[in-house]
Design a protein around this motif. Structure first.
Motif, PDB file in Angstrom:
ATOM      1  N   ALA A  76      59.054  44.018  46.464  1.00  0.00           N
ATOM      2  CA  ALA A  76      57.707  43.534  46.771  1.00  0.00           C
ATOM      3  C   ALA A  76      57.773  42.416  47.807  1.00  0.00           C
ATOM      4  CB  ALA A  76      57.011  43.039  45.500  1.00  0.00           C
ATOM      5  N   LEU A  77      56.843  42.456  48.771  1.00  0.00           N
ATOM      6  CA  LEU A  77      56.787  41.447  49.833  1.00  0.00           C
ATOM      7  C   LEU A  77      55.349  41.011  50.056  1.00  0.00           C
ATOM      8  CD1 LEU A  77      59.085  43.161  52.522  1.00  0.00           C
ATOM      9  CD2 LEU A  77      59.688  41.167  51.141  1.00  0.00           C
ATOM     10  N   ILE A  78      55.167  39.721  50.358  1.00  0.00           N
ATOM     11  CA  ILE A  78      53.853  39.223  50.736  1.00  0.00           C
ATOM     12  C   ILE A  78      54.028  37.936  51.533  1.00  0.00           C
ATOM     13  CG2 ILE A  78      53.499  37.848  48.640  1.00  0.00           C
ATOM     14  CD1 ILE A  78      50.526  38.712  48.757  1.00  0.00           C
ATOM     15  N   ARG A  79      53.211  37.769  52.550  1.00  0.00           N
ATOM     16  CA  ARG A  79      53.252  36.536  53.339  1.00  0.00           C
ATOM     17  C   ARG A  79      52.292  35.515  52.754  1.00  0.00           C
ATOM     18  NH1 ARG A  79      50.967  35.813  59.461  1.00  0.00           N
ATOM     19  NH2 ARG A  79      51.161  33.552  59.572  1.00  0.00           N
ATOM     20  N   TYR A  80      52.767  34.263  52.683  1.00  0.00           N
ATOM     21  CA  TYR A  80      51.942  33.166  52.184  1.00  0.00           C
ATOM     22  C   TYR A  80      52.248  31.958  53.057  1.00  0.00           C
ATOM     23  CZ  TYR A  80      49.417  30.358  48.685  1.00  0.00           C
ATOM     24  OH  TYR A  80      48.504  29.553  48.035  1.00  0.00           O
ATOM     25  N   GLY A  81      51.356  31.635  54.010  1.00  0.00           N
ATOM     26  CA  GLY A  81      51.608  30.527  54.926  1.00  0.00           C
ATOM     27  C   GLY A  81      52.828  30.793  55.794  1.00  0.00           C
ATOM     28  N   LYS A  82      53.755  29.852  55.812  1.00  0.00           N
ATOM     29  CA  LYS A  82      54.968  29.994  56.616  1.00  0.00           C
ATOM     30  C   LYS A  82      56.080  30.729  55.873  1.00  0.00           C
ATOM     31  CE  LYS A  82      57.157  25.586  55.334  1.00  0.00           C
ATOM     32  NZ  LYS A  82      57.817  24.364  55.845  1.00  0.00           N
ATOM     33  N   TYR A  83      55.767  31.211  54.677  1.00  0.00           N
ATOM     34  CA  TYR A  83      56.782  31.851  53.845  1.00  0.00           C
ATOM     35  C   TYR A  83      56.528  33.353  53.698  1.00  0.00           C
ATOM     36  CZ  TYR A  83      57.794  27.071  52.289  1.00  0.00           C
ATOM     37  OH  TYR A  83      58.107  25.723  52.237  1.00  0.00           O
ATOM     38  N   ILE A  84      57.619  34.101  53.579  1.00  0.00           N
ATOM     39  CA  ILE A  84      57.575  35.465  53.090  1.00  0.00           C
ATOM     40  C   ILE A  84      58.107  35.433  51.660  1.00  0.00           C
ATOM     41  CG2 ILE A  84      58.414  37.832  53.366  1.00  0.00           C
ATOM     42  CD1 ILE A  84      56.616  37.054  55.638  1.00  0.00           C
ATOM     43  N   TRP A  85      57.252  35.783  50.706  1.00  0.00           N
ATOM     44  CA  TRP A  85      57.681  35.822  49.310  1.00  0.00           C
ATOM     45  C   TRP A  85      58.235  37.198  49.002  1.00  0.00           C
ATOM     46  CZ3 TRP A  85      58.241  32.198  45.516  1.00  0.00           C
ATOM     47  CH2 TRP A  85      57.761  30.919  45.820  1.00  0.00           C
ATOM     48  N   ILE A  86      59.336  37.221  48.251  1.00  0.00           N
ATOM     49  CA  ILE A  86      60.121  38.429  48.056  1.00  0.00           C
ATOM     50  C   ILE A  86      60.360  38.645  46.574  1.00  0.00           C
ATOM     51  CG2 ILE A  86      62.333  39.536  48.600  1.00  0.00           C
ATOM     52  CD1 ILE A  86      62.472  37.393  50.969  1.00  0.00           C
ATOM     53  N   GLY A  87      59.966  39.819  46.078  1.00  0.00           N
ATOM     54  CA  GLY A  87      60.261  40.198  44.706  1.00  0.00           C
ATOM     55  C   GLY A  87      61.462  41.120  44.667  1.00  0.00           C
ATOM     56  N   ASN A 117      58.522  45.034  39.898  1.00  0.00           N
ATOM     57  CA  ASN A 117      58.263  46.437  40.185  1.00  0.00           C
ATOM     58  C   ASN A 117      57.887  46.651  41.650  1.00  0.00           C
ATOM     59  OD1 ASN A 117      58.731  47.317  37.562  1.00  0.00           O
ATOM     60  ND2 ASN A 117      56.600  47.018  36.939  1.00  0.00           N
ATOM     61  N   MET A 118      58.048  47.875  42.104  1.00  0.00           N
ATOM     62  CA  MET A 118      57.805  48.218  43.499  1.00  0.00           C
ATOM     63  C   MET A 118      56.346  47.981  43.896  1.00  0.00           C
ATOM     64  SD  MET A 118      58.444  51.844  45.450  1.00  0.00           S
ATOM     65  CE  MET A 118      56.993  52.579  44.723  1.00  0.00           C
ATOM     66  N   GLY A 119      56.139  47.168  44.937  1.00  0.00           N
ATOM     67  CA  GLY A 119      54.814  46.917  45.474  1.00  0.00           C
ATOM     68  C   GLY A 119      53.902  46.134  44.556  1.00  0.00           C
ATOM     69  N   SER A 120      54.425  45.597  43.474  1.00  0.00           N
ATOM     70  CA  SER A 120      53.592  44.930  42.473  1.00  0.00           C
ATOM     71  C   SER A 120      53.433  43.454  42.807  1.00  0.00           C
ATOM     72  CB  SER A 120      54.205  45.108  41.080  1.00  0.00           C
ATOM     73  OG  SER A 120      53.352  44.598  40.087  1.00  0.00           O
ATOM     74  N   VAL A 121      52.597  43.170  43.798  1.00  0.00           N
ATOM     75  CA  VAL A 121      52.337  41.795  44.217  1.00  0.00           C
ATOM     76  C   VAL A 121      50.912  41.703  44.743  1.00  0.00           C
ATOM     77  CG1 VAL A 121      53.277  42.204  46.537  1.00  0.00           C
ATOM     78  CG2 VAL A 121      53.129  39.870  45.647  1.00  0.00           C
ATOM     79  N   ALA A 122      50.249  40.582  44.479  1.00  0.00           N
ATOM     80  CA  ALA A 122      48.879  40.372  44.944  1.00  0.00           C
ATOM     81  C   ALA A 122      48.605  38.879  45.044  1.00  0.00           C
ATOM     82  CB  ALA A 122      47.873  41.038  44.001  1.00  0.00           C
ATOM     83  N   LYS A 123      47.557  38.535  45.768  1.00  0.00           N
ATOM     84  CA  LYS A 123      47.104  37.151  45.897  1.00  0.00           C
ATOM     85  C   LYS A 123      45.649  37.094  45.468  1.00  0.00           C
ATOM     86  CE  LYS A 123      46.266  33.562  49.381  1.00  0.00           C
ATOM     87  NZ  LYS A 123      46.340  33.237  50.836  1.00  0.00           N
ATOM     88  N   ASP A 124      45.304  36.157  44.567  1.00  0.00           N
ATOM     89  CA  ASP A 124      43.926  36.073  44.114  1.00  0.00           C
ATOM     90  C   ASP A 124      43.132  35.069  44.941  1.00  0.00           C
ATOM     91  OD1 ASP A 124      44.465  33.506  43.150  1.00  0.00           O
ATOM     92  OD2 ASP A 124      44.751  34.151  41.083  1.00  0.00           O
ATOM     93  N   ASN A 145      46.645  31.950  44.070  1.00  0.00           N
ATOM     94  CA  ASN A 145      47.799  32.254  43.234  1.00  0.00           C
ATOM     95  C   ASN A 145      48.460  33.555  43.683  1.00  0.00           C
ATOM     96  OD1 ASN A 145      47.399  30.055  41.312  1.00  0.00           O
ATOM     97  ND2 ASN A 145      45.630  31.217  40.600  1.00  0.00           N
ATOM     98  N   LEU A 146      49.753  33.625  43.539  1.00  0.00           N
ATOM     99  CA  LEU A 146      50.470  34.870  43.739  1.00  0.00           C
ATOM    100  C   LEU A 146      50.759  35.488  42.375  1.00  0.00           C
ATOM    101  CD1 LEU A 146      53.080  34.163  46.576  1.00  0.00           C
ATOM    102  CD2 LEU A 146      50.848  35.276  46.738  1.00  0.00           C
ATOM    103  N   LEU A 147      50.672  36.806  42.322  1.00  0.00           N
ATOM    104  CA  LEU A 147      50.949  37.532  41.094  1.00  0.00           C
ATOM    105  C   LEU A 147      52.008  38.592  41.373  1.00  0.00           C
ATOM    106  CD1 LEU A 147      47.546  37.139  41.311  1.00  0.00           C
ATOM    107  CD2 LEU A 147      47.809  37.770  38.915  1.00  0.00           C
ATOM    108  N   PHE A 148      53.062  38.586  40.559  1.00  0.00           N
ATOM    109  CA  PHE A 148      54.116  39.585  40.643  1.00  0.00           C
ATOM    110  C   PHE A 148      54.218  40.296  39.299  1.00  0.00           C
ATOM    111  CE2 PHE A 148      55.368  36.865  44.149  1.00  0.00           C
ATOM    112  CZ  PHE A 148      55.936  37.740  45.078  1.00  0.00           C
TER     113      PHE A 148
END
Length: 245
Positions: A119-130, A160-167, A171-174
């Motif tokens: 799982a990947l998501i960009r948050y500001g200057k960071y790439i968050w990685i599951g 889990n695969m692709g299991s990431v979201a931002k509310d 908040n980030l949810l994995f």
């Protein structure tokens, strides 16, 4: 494709543009800032499809090309501030330089906690990685990975695969095999303490040279020229979060 305005579906049977796209396993979908559609096609390839569906480009792993995609089976995508596309596989993390069209690959040897990047998501200057062994964030400005796991009270490690979201609250949810983790990246309390390192043992030919190993860091130890079979033990004295030091 679903059009919410007309509430109709377009597919290979009623749309000529879709018919021209490769027949493949459309496994993972991601839309970048230019409205290009990135598609992970299982074990076969990655597609980049233009917004109007008129053109597409293929990306595949090439055995003899060190600048190719590390693995065809892409499970996750993210776009960084420079427009580069990050792709997570079960064999590491690949970053596509949009300008040069070259990939750079990152693995555990570069700082990832695990090579299975789900799982990947960009948050500001960071790439968050599951991953399969906790979370990680990549700092674009410092070109550095930082890992988060059990020592940070992370209860869900196998993401889990692709299991990431931002509310809407930031908040980030994995989602993982054993539950859901939610946190605000702006409110993390990080362990930045660097513990002092001390010498706890100096041995020559297996013989301890410290007068008392419990008294660390002696000022001077004199050795003869032939005393060259040397082993040194060092300890970092911190017990709050020892896994992070």
């Amino acid at each position: 494709l679903y059009n919410p305005r007309t509430q109709t579906f377009a597919n290979r049977f009623n749309d000529s543009l879709i018919r021209k796209l490769p027949i493949n396993y459309y496994h993972t979908l991601y839309i970048d800032s230019h409205q290009n559609l990135w598609v992970g096609c299982g074990l076969d390839e990655v597609l980049c499809i233009s917004p109007d569906l008129s053109t597409f480009k293929r990306y595949r792993h090439q055995e003899k090309d060190p600048y190719s995609l590390i693995e065809n089976d892409v499970m996750s995508f993210a776009e960084d501030s420079k427009g580069n596309i990050w792709m997570g596989t079960d064999n590491g993390l690949s970053r596509l330089d949009i300008r040069t069209q070259r990939f750079k690959t990152f693995t555990t040897s570069d700082g990832l906690p695990n090579n299975n990047v789900s799982a990947l998501i960009r948050y500001g200057k960071y790439i968050w990685i599951g991953t399969s062994n906790g979370l990680c964030r990549y700092d674009e400005t410092k070109d550095k990975f930082e890992n988060f796991g059990r020592a940070d009270n992370l209860k869900v490690l196998n993401i889990n695969m692709g299991s990431v979201a931002k509310d809407r609250e930031g908040n980030l949810l994995f989602g993982g095999a054993k539950g859901l983790v939610r946190f605000n990246p702006n409110n993390l309390n990080l362990n930045t303490f660097i513990p002092p390192a001390v010498i706890t043992s100096v041995k020559v030919y297996g013989k301890e040279m410290l007068p008392n190993p419990l008294i660390a860091n002696p000022e001077t130890i004199l050795l003869n020229l032939d005393e060259n079979d040397l082993s040194i033990e060092v300890a970092a004295l911190n017990y709050d979060y020892p896994d992070n030091n």
